[in-house]
Design a protein around this motif. Sequence first.
Motif, mmCIF file in Angstrom:
data_model
loop_
_atom_site.group_PDB
_atom_site.id
_atom_site.type_symbol
_atom_site.label_atom_id
_atom_site.label_comp_id
_atom_site.label_asym_id
_atom_site.label_seq_id
_atom_site.Cartn_x
_atom_site.Cartn_y
_atom_site.Cartn_z
ATOM 1 N N ILE A 32 0.846 -1.182 0.000
ATOM 2 C CA ILE A 32 0.000 0.000 0.000
ATOM 3 C C ILE A 32 0.882 1.232 0.000
ATOM 4 C CG2 ILE A 32 -0.181 0.063 2.507
ATOM 5 C CD1 ILE A 32 -3.115 0.943 2.067
ATOM 6 N N ALA A 33 0.357 2.308 -0.553
ATOM 7 C CA ALA A 33 1.092 3.577 -0.549
ATOM 8 C C ALA A 33 1.188 4.099 0.877
ATOM 9 C CB ALA A 33 0.394 4.596 -1.436
ATOM 10 N N LEU A 34 2.291 4.750 1.197
ATOM 11 C CA LEU A 34 2.502 5.258 2.555
ATOM 12 C C LEU A 34 1.427 6.262 2.975
ATOM 13 C CD1 LEU A 34 6.380 5.678 2.612
ATOM 14 C CD2 LEU A 34 5.020 3.965 3.789
ATOM 15 N N LYS A 35 0.885 7.006 2.024
ATOM 16 C CA LYS A 35 -0.134 7.997 2.378
ATOM 17 C C LYS A 35 -1.450 7.344 2.817
ATOM 18 C CE LYS A 35 -1.781 8.615 -2.330
ATOM 19 N NZ LYS A 35 -2.069 9.551 -3.388
ATOM 20 N N ASN A 36 -1.709 6.106 2.394
ATOM 21 C CA ASN A 36 -2.941 5.397 2.761
ATOM 22 C C ASN A 36 -2.749 4.447 3.940
ATOM 23 O OD1 ASN A 36 -4.254 6.644 0.665
ATOM 24 N ND2 ASN A 36 -3.939 4.958 -0.750
ATOM 25 N N LEU A 37 -1.565 4.419 4.495
ATOM 26 C CA LEU A 37 -1.245 3.452 5.542
ATOM 27 C C LEU A 37 -2.090 3.652 6.798
ATOM 28 C CD1 LEU A 37 0.630 1.108 6.126
ATOM 29 C CD2 LEU A 37 2.284 2.734 7.032
ATOM 30 N N ILE A 81 -10.768 -3.185 2.628
ATOM 31 C CA ILE A 81 -9.384 -2.720 2.429
ATOM 32 C C ILE A 81 -9.267 -1.955 1.121
ATOM 33 C CG2 ILE A 81 -7.047 -3.526 1.863
ATOM 34 C CD1 ILE A 81 -7.417 -3.595 4.778
ATOM 35 N N ARG A 82 -9.869 -2.486 0.073
ATOM 36 C CA ARG A 82 -9.801 -1.788 -1.220
ATOM 37 C C ARG A 82 -10.513 -0.444 -1.170
ATOM 38 N NH1 ARG A 82 -10.924 -7.025 -4.931
ATOM 39 N NH2 ARG A 82 -8.802 -7.828 -4.899
ATOM 40 N N LYS A 83 -11.630 -0.382 -0.462
ATOM 41 C CA LYS A 83 -12.367 0.876 -0.357
ATOM 42 C C LYS A 83 -11.535 1.917 0.402
ATOM 43 C CE LYS A 83 -16.595 0.567 1.113
ATOM 44 N NZ LYS A 83 -17.804 0.571 1.981
ATOM 45 N N LYS A 84 -10.923 1.509 1.516
ATOM 46 C CA LYS A 84 -10.141 2.440 2.330
ATOM 47 C C LYS A 84 -8.866 2.902 1.626
ATOM 48 C CE LYS A 84 -12.617 2.427 6.098
ATOM 49 N NZ LYS A 84 -13.235 3.571 6.688
ATOM 50 N N SER A 85 -8.322 2.059 0.743
ATOM 51 C CA SER A 85 -7.087 2.422 0.042
ATOM 52 C C SER A 85 -7.353 2.960 -1.357
ATOM 53 C CB SER A 85 -6.164 1.214 -0.047
ATOM 54 O OG SER A 85 -6.722 0.234 -0.892
ATOM 55 N N SER A 86 -8.568 3.282 -1.659
ATOM 56 C CA SER A 86 -8.975 3.779 -2.976
ATOM 57 C C SER A 86 -8.642 2.789 -4.092
ATOM 58 C CB SER A 86 -8.315 5.130 -3.261
ATOM 59 O OG SER A 86 -8.655 6.066 -2.273
ATOM 60 N N GLY A 87 -8.737 1.522 -3.785
ATOM 61 C CA GLY A 87 -8.511 0.471 -4.770
ATOM 62 C C GLY A 87 -7.063 0.140 -5.034
ATOM 63 N N LEU A 88 -6.139 0.704 -4.286
ATOM 64 C CA LEU A 88 -4.714 0.490 -4.546
ATOM 65 C C LEU A 88 -4.153 -0.758 -3.861
ATOM 66 C CD1 LEU A 88 -3.484 4.172 -4.282
ATOM 67 C CD2 LEU A 88 -3.985 2.857 -6.345
ATOM 68 N N ALA A 89 -4.741 -1.187 -2.763
ATOM 69 C CA ALA A 89 -4.256 -2.374 -2.057
ATOM 70 C C ALA A 89 -4.993 -3.606 -2.552
ATOM 71 C CB ALA A 89 -4.461 -2.216 -0.556
ATOM 72 N N ASN A 90 -4.233 -4.673 -2.779
ATOM 73 C CA ASN A 90 -4.816 -5.931 -3.227
ATOM 74 C C ASN A 90 -4.360 -7.033 -2.276
ATOM 75 O OD1 ASN A 90 -6.171 -7.808 -4.711
ATOM 76 N ND2 ASN A 90 -4.630 -7.958 -6.308
ATOM 77 N N PRO A 91 -5.090 -7.267 -1.188
ATOM 78 C CA PRO A 91 -4.656 -8.243 -0.190
ATOM 79 C C PRO A 91 -4.648 -9.667 -0.743
ATOM 80 C CG PRO A 91 -6.474 -6.923 0.639
ATOM 81 C CD PRO A 91 -6.322 -6.606 -0.800
ATOM 82 N N ILE A 92 -3.629 -10.419 -0.339
ATOM 83 C CA ILE A 92 -3.531 -11.831 -0.670
ATOM 84 C C ILE A 92 -3.725 -12.591 0.637
ATOM 85 C CG2 ILE A 92 -2.040 -13.664 -1.525
ATOM 86 C CD1 ILE A 92 -0.597 -11.481 -3.162
#
Length: 102
Positions: A32-37, A81-92
């Motif tokens: 995830i990007a540091l700004k969305n952490l 998680i995707r909603k909170k990270s604006s779709g940038l995080a893709n959890p495995i």
Amino acid sequence: QVIHTIKDGVKMSYLNGEPRLFEATYLCTFQIALKNLGQIYPVISKRRGEIISESSNLEGNTCTIEAIIPIAECFGFVTEIRKKSSGLANPILEFYKWQILN
């Protein structure tokens, strides 16, 4: 009469053996990007998750997070998680281990 006696004996031996409940857990890994952490930590803690490692890549402004999350708490987790990270995080998610419940 024999079945009732055996049932009571098995029940007493089970209760004297200090029974424990186990729950299955996932290992959740994502970047995830540091700004969305800061938006991710509340989602993980709300679902009884535990972050086990966090490593940041300052050149790319990304952070890799590994967390342990109970499987029972994972319904809707990826979507949130995707909603909170604006779709940038893709959890495995992959099975990790069985843990004893308190």
